[in-house]
Design an enzyme around this catalytic site. Structure first.
Site: not given
Length: 321
Positions: A150-152
């Site tokens: 997942l993106d940050k």
């Protein structure tokens, strides 16, 4: 690596590559782990031992025990993923929210703000560091068991493989598109009908840190369903059929409904001025992976987990009501 996805596209993770070597005469009679340590010097002996204990290393087609003796001419097969580069990543005490745990899997709720694994010279403070502290045995599994990202600043559910065999199985499930990933996203504008975005995604032609819909990109499909409209925005459920870098963010911007709070694929300043202040000031992309389904690598059972919206998104929706 599941950013929603990140730079190497979780759904397209590389297949483990079987590496084959013949036992040379000078290794005759050695213990298997010692012999393999010499045949495969690029991998630590502890990692090779772990793969052997998991039954994944074969000698002449049969699983080989750590202490078994090897003889010249025998063929050793090791299913090594081609991108292992993480032996210098150190364990760190990073809090993890475990949703599910069994002999093969961990399912976690990743908070916004946590990077999934090290990169670009940053080797600490990531989920991968935290996993190695939580369960040291994950050092034997590529990327500490991470099979998707997942993106940050995207929150929500992630699955982690606890064994190499589970890792291989989950990577194959991602490639076969049998892993079901559902996200909640707060997007600009009013959407009142469900739809599908099928548009290839690749690097932006001039801004190389961004992704974009491009003719020569990789096939990408996102299904979306409006849940409710509020304050000039719409909460939608997005289901990934593929897993390209920043797929939901790029696709929703492409159809004119970028995510609230997205610093990269953001709505125009004019559009944002029409939003309530709470949406204009939201500090991250309003994206949350709330449901995850897959086939258990050991039991073969179909499993699914669901969590509530992240707390900051619940507060935002309350402020917009």
């Amino acid at each position: 690596m599941l950013d929603e996805e990140d730079p190497d596209d979780v759904g397209e993770a590389a297949e483990p590559v079987p590496l084959s070597r013949r036992i040379p005469g000078e290794l005759a009679g050695l213990r298997a782990d010692l012999a393999l340590g010499r045949l495969f010097p690029e991998y630590s002996r502890s990692r090779l031992q772990g793969w052997m204990r998991d039954g994944l290393v074969t000698l002449d087609g049969q699983p080989v025990a750590v202490r078994a003796k090897v003889w010249p001419g025998s063929e050793v097969l090791v299913p090594v993923p081609p991108d292992i580069d993480d032996e210098d990543i150190q364990p760190e005490a990073i809090p993890l929210e475990v949703v599910h745990q069994d002999e093969a899997l961990l399912v976690l709720h990743k908070p916004a703000g946590l990077v999934v694994h090290p990169g670009n010279g940053n080797r600490s403070g990531t989920l991968q560091n935290g996993l190695l502290h939580f369960e040291p045995a994950l050092a034997r599994v590529p990327r500490a068991g991470i099979v998707h990202r997942l993106d940050k600043d995207t929150s929500g559910l992630m699955v982690v493989a606890r064994t190499l065999s589970a890792h291989i199985d989950l990577v194959r499930q991602l490639q076969a598109r049998t892993v079901r990933r559902h996200y909640a996203a707060l997007v600009s504008g009013v959407l009142d009908t469900a739809g599908t975005v099928e548009a290839a995604i690749g690097r932006h032609p001039t801004q190389r840190t961004r992704m974009a819909v491009v003719v020569d990109g990789r096939h990408a499909v996102t299904h979306y369903t409006p849940l409710r409209s509020i304050g000039g925005l719409t909460l939608v459920e997005c289901r990934l059929e593929t897993g390209r870098t920043h797929q939901i963010r790029v696709h929703m911007q492409h159809i004119g409904h970028p995510l609230a709070g997205d610093p990269v694929y953001q709505a125009s300043a004019a559009v944002q001025r029409s939003w309530p202040e709470a949406a204009r000031s939201f500090p991250r992309q309003a994206l949350h992976a709330f449901r995850l389904g897959l086939i258990h690598p050991v039991s073969g059972a179909a499993l699914e987990w669901q969590i509530p919206l992240a707390a900051d998104l619940q507060v935002l929706l309350g402020q917009l009501a």
